[in-house]
Design a protein around this motif. Sequence first.
Motif, mmCIF file in Angstrom:
data_model
loop_
_atom_site.group_PDB
_atom_site.id
_atom_site.type_symbol
_atom_site.label_atom_id
_atom_site.label_comp_id
_atom_site.label_asym_id
_atom_site.label_seq_id
_atom_site.Cartn_x
_atom_site.Cartn_y
_atom_site.Cartn_z
ATOM 1 N N ALA A 114 0.300 -9.320 3.197
ATOM 2 C CA ALA A 114 0.875 -8.074 3.775
ATOM 3 C C ALA A 114 -0.252 -7.358 4.375
ATOM 4 N N HIS A 117 -1.945 -8.413 7.381
ATOM 5 C CA HIS A 117 -1.012 -8.399 8.683
ATOM 6 C C HIS A 117 -1.237 -6.683 9.141
ATOM 7 N N LEU A 118 -0.839 -5.819 8.256
ATOM 8 C CA LEU A 118 -0.933 -4.485 8.387
ATOM 9 C C LEU A 118 -2.132 -3.909 8.863
ATOM 10 N N LEU A 193 3.386 1.326 4.103
ATOM 11 C CA LEU A 193 4.268 -0.126 4.343
ATOM 12 C C LEU A 193 3.837 -1.006 3.338
ATOM 13 N N THR A 197 6.090 -4.069 1.848
ATOM 14 C CA THR A 197 5.879 -5.487 2.757
ATOM 15 C C THR A 197 5.524 -6.477 1.831
ATOM 16 N N SER A 198 4.770 -6.215 0.871
ATOM 17 C CA SER A 198 4.221 -7.328 -0.107
ATOM 18 C C SER A 198 5.397 -7.656 -1.073
ATOM 19 N N TYR A 200 8.538 -7.723 -0.350
ATOM 20 C CA TYR A 200 9.404 -8.398 0.548
ATOM 21 C C TYR A 200 8.736 -9.811 0.691
ATOM 22 N N ILE A 239 8.346 -7.111 10.902
ATOM 23 C CA ILE A 239 8.427 -8.001 9.530
ATOM 24 C C ILE A 239 9.806 -8.025 9.350
#
Length: 380
Positions: A114, A117-118, A193, A197-198, A200, A239
């Motif tokens: 995560a 990506h972020l 986020l 996100t992590s 998810y 995402i």
Amino acid sequence: MTLRHALGGGEVVGKRVRRQHTVSKFYLKGFANDSGYIRRVSLPGQPSIPLSIGDASVIKDFYTVTLPDGTQSDLFEKEFSKIESLAAEALAGILADTWPIVGKHRAALATWVALQHLRSEDVRANHGNFSAEMIRLIVGVSGKEALRSLIQKAEARIVSDEELDWEWRDITKLGGPDLVPTANQHVRLLMNLLPGTSAYLHDCHWTLFRFARRSIATSDHPVSLVVAPDHPDWQGVGIATAELFLVPLSRRTVLTIQPRRRLSSSSIDASLVPDFIKEGTTSIARSINQGIAARARKYIYHHPDESPLDGLYMPLPETRARLAASNASELIREEGLFYGMTDKQLRGLGTVTPPGESDRGMTIDDLPWPFPGRRSRNRD
């Protein structure tokens, strides 16, 4: 850790320039030789040079935030290193044939994926594009006189018609004003986020591909968001809309992360499907490497003694051109979208509202002036 907390402390670096990595060094080791060198290929294929993993993916002061007193801090780079340390332990286990990974190791790797990506250049650029589009829309529907009022109030001076005309044209042009997102804005978005996100990714279905002989590359954007073949061209990729997250873990190992909803059917309880491990084939390796090349921004990295890109299509460097807000253009009017509207019509408005009507939604009065991150305004 939040940006608010960070802006209250951290190591102050003043004007010292820091070389900060947008791709983790521990991660790049999996694509390097014993001397710690990888090959960096610049899109669309040249130049191709060997370099140390310590010199790859470096951008000066990419995560250095500005504190309220104007000084700068590299606190977030240090916070990222804590995440990387835990993820490095999880990755070492995978490369030593531990699969599936569970518990703290799964959580650590999900958090790193995560984060990787972020914290990318893509996410920063897209955030700037979105902000520019919103400013364009809000100013455009408010009208030129509302823009004049915003500037005059912020700068405590009279704005001439000539200056107003220039500002109006620049702000309401296709794509909006030219913004360069700051590290503060990017880090704030990232920290907002990252937890969700992590979590998810942690709860998705993971598949590990191992390759005995075929070599895998990676890039300056190593977490690729892949969509289904029928994904609408007009819809963005994010995402929530990605069909698959593709993450090369080493030159012989690739992780794919798939939302469990994609596995659900009337006869399958997706929550009970275990993580898979598969032997990679030549065709799978080629498909993965092509996808990595297609989603790279500027650079592809691979082992210096191997040639995983042979025969593949190499795209031009990705500029990530901002999306055209064609649907918004008809809402932009010099006299303001709300000119001549009745009270009944105004009550039916959505999130963008006339100046002074802040109880109904966001207005031009809520915009800061000058716009944060706006490029130098040359009116010549």
